[in-house]
Design a protein around this motif. Sequence first.
Motif, short mmCIF file in Angstrom:
data_model
loop_
_atom_site.label_atom_id
_atom_site.label_comp_id
_atom_site.label_asym_id
_atom_site.label_seq_id
_atom_site.Cartn_x
_atom_site.Cartn_y
_atom_site.Cartn_z
N ALA A 82 15.28 -7.44 -9.29
CA ALA A 82 15.56 -7.80 -8.73
C ALA A 82 15.60 -9.22 -8.42
N VAL A 83 16.21 -9.79 -6.96
CA VAL A 83 16.51 -10.89 -6.20
C VAL A 83 15.22 -11.56 -5.64
N GLY A 84 14.24 -12.47 -6.05
CA GLY A 84 12.53 -12.75 -5.46
C GLY A 84 12.46 -12.25 -6.33
N ALA A 85 12.49 -11.82 -7.93
CA ALA A 85 11.83 -11.93 -8.77
C ALA A 85 10.65 -12.70 -10.31
N VAL A 101 14.65 -14.54 -9.52
CA VAL A 101 16.19 -14.51 -9.35
C VAL A 101 16.50 -14.39 -8.47
N SER A 102 17.84 -15.55 -7.57
CA SER A 102 17.94 -15.99 -6.55
C SER A 102 19.58 -15.09 -6.45
N ALA A 103 20.36 -14.36 -7.53
CA ALA A 103 20.97 -13.15 -7.42
C ALA A 103 21.47 -13.02 -8.74
N ILE A 111 18.97 -17.88 -11.53
CA ILE A 111 17.56 -18.19 -11.43
C ILE A 111 17.90 -19.87 -11.31
N ALA A 112 16.29 -19.53 -9.96
CA ALA A 112 16.40 -20.71 -10.18
C ALA A 112 14.81 -20.92 -10.02
N ASP A 117 15.79 -26.71 -11.21
CA ASP A 117 17.81 -26.62 -12.25
C ASP A 117 18.10 -25.36 -11.62
N ASN A 118 18.99 -24.79 -11.95
CA ASN A 118 19.88 -23.66 -11.43
C ASN A 118 19.62 -23.18 -13.13
#
Length: 130
Positions: A82-85, A101-103, A111-112, A117-118
């Motif tokens: 999930a987002v934030g994992a 996970v950002s989106a 991934i942030a 880096d992204n």
Amino acid sequence: MRRRMTFGVLLLLAIATMAYAAGELKPGTAVFAEWVANGWYHGKIDKKCDAGWHIAFDDGDQKCCTTAQIVADVVPAKAAVAVGAKVLAQWTTGKYYPGKVSAINGANYAIAFDDGDNGTVKLEQIRLRK
């Protein structure tokens, strides 16, 4: 017969997911472990050690790691991401680095990375951190 086989496959998948969710680490488990800060490498759990688990890295190095420094080399279930994992995700070099996970956009996971880096990866390129 097909219904029974499908149920059996689903049952095995559910059991495997529960075992992973429980964070079951044991000798022989394939893992990524933190050798140095943000330097995660592949290996296997060899045995228990004072700090947690002794890791035999694929390159022959060895280290005793805490459970916080170990991530099972298991592709997570889609529903578990999930987002934030907190994850280890594969970078363009093939190495895995920590991030969140950002989106999520379909089969793509943004991934942030912890270093700023992204990137975007597929589910197969993610390992969940506890």
